[in-house]
Design a protein around this motif. Structure first.
Motif, short mmCIF file in Angstrom:
data_model
loop_
_atom_site.label_atom_id
_atom_site.label_comp_id
_atom_site.label_asym_id
_atom_site.label_seq_id
_atom_site.Cartn_x
_atom_site.Cartn_y
_atom_site.Cartn_z
N PRO A 47 0.83 -1.21 0.00
CA PRO A 47 0.00 0.00 0.00
C PRO A 47 0.86 1.25 0.00
O PRO A 47 1.98 1.27 0.50
N GLU A 48 0.31 2.29 -0.57
CA GLU A 48 0.99 3.59 -0.60
C GLU A 48 1.00 4.17 0.81
O GLU A 48 0.00 4.09 1.53
N PRO A 49 2.11 4.72 1.26
CA PRO A 49 2.13 5.27 2.62
C PRO A 49 1.19 6.47 2.75
O PRO A 49 1.02 7.25 1.81
N VAL A 50 0.59 6.60 3.92
CA VAL A 50 -0.32 7.71 4.19
C VAL A 50 0.52 8.97 4.36
O VAL A 50 1.54 8.97 5.06
N GLU A 51 0.09 10.05 3.72
CA GLU A 51 0.86 11.30 3.74
C GLU A 51 -0.05 12.48 4.04
O GLU A 51 -1.15 12.59 3.48
N LEU A 52 0.40 13.36 4.92
CA LEU A 52 -0.29 14.61 5.19
C LEU A 52 0.01 15.55 4.04
O LEU A 52 1.16 15.90 3.78
N GLN A 53 -1.04 15.98 3.33
CA GLN A 53 -0.85 16.81 2.15
C GLN A 53 -0.93 18.30 2.47
O GLN A 53 -0.15 19.08 1.95
N GLN A 54 -1.89 18.70 3.30
CA GLN A 54 -2.00 20.11 3.65
C GLN A 54 -2.81 20.30 4.91
O GLN A 54 -3.56 19.42 5.32
N VAL A 55 -2.63 21.47 5.54
CA VAL A 55 -3.38 21.85 6.73
C VAL A 55 -4.06 23.18 6.43
O VAL A 55 -3.40 24.12 5.99
N GLU A 56 -5.37 23.23 6.64
CA GLU A 56 -6.13 24.46 6.42
C GLU A 56 -6.64 24.97 7.77
O GLU A 56 -7.09 24.20 8.61
N VAL A 57 -6.55 26.28 7.94
CA VAL A 57 -7.08 26.91 9.15
C VAL A 57 -8.41 27.55 8.79
O VAL A 57 -8.49 28.37 7.88
N GLN A 58 -9.45 27.16 9.51
CA GLN A 58 -10.78 27.73 9.32
C GLN A 58 -11.26 28.23 10.67
O GLN A 58 -10.70 27.85 11.71
#
Length: 145
Positions: A47-58
């Motif tokens: 399986p493809e490793p899980v990756e954090l792509q972006q963080v959004e502030v709302q």
């Protein structure tokens, strides 16, 4: 019975075969080819490793986007919200306003993956929920005092 000494040009032990021994080479080659095929199949099915792509502030929340669902564990310790993800990604941080007061957040690398920490001058509580959206995994961290 014959001894091992020469008698009349004859010897009791057979002479060594001058032809090369190919059987060990064949077995070695088969082992190497089998290992390479196994590695290729393992690479294709891993399986493809899980990756954090972006963080959004709302307003009042953080939204984290992953390429797949991460395994996570979260706690609220002394007014700090901390979540550990089994994922890869880069360290990052920032600050935003929550009810007119500053809140700091930071994602850092740890042994098991990534750690999100949310800290403010007053005690915070939070809850988080994730769901698939647009082919990615969206994790929403809601904050409250």
């Amino acid at each position: 019975m014959h001894g091992s000494e020469y008698k009349d040009g004859q010897h009791s032990t057979p002479e060594e075969d001058p032809r090369p021994k190919l059987w060990p080479r064949v077995l070695g080659s088969l082992a190497i080819v089998g290992m390479m095929v196994g590695l290729m199949i393992g690479r294709l099915t891993a399986p493809e490793p899980v990756e954090l792509q972006q963080v959004e502030v709302q307003p009042g929340e953080l939204v984290l986007w992953f390429n797949d669902e991460p395994r996570l564990h979260g706690e609220q310790v002394d007014g700090t919200v901390a979540i550990v993800f089994e994922a890869q990604g880069k360290a990052q941080g920032g600050q935003f306003k929550f009810n007119g007061k500053a809140v700091n957040w930071r994602v850092r690398r740890a042994e098991g993956g990534l750690v999100l920490t949310v800290v403010a001058a007053r005690a915070l509580q939070g809850d988080w929920a994730g769901a698939p959206q647009d082919g990615r995994w969206r994790l929403q961290v809601n904050l409250r005092e």
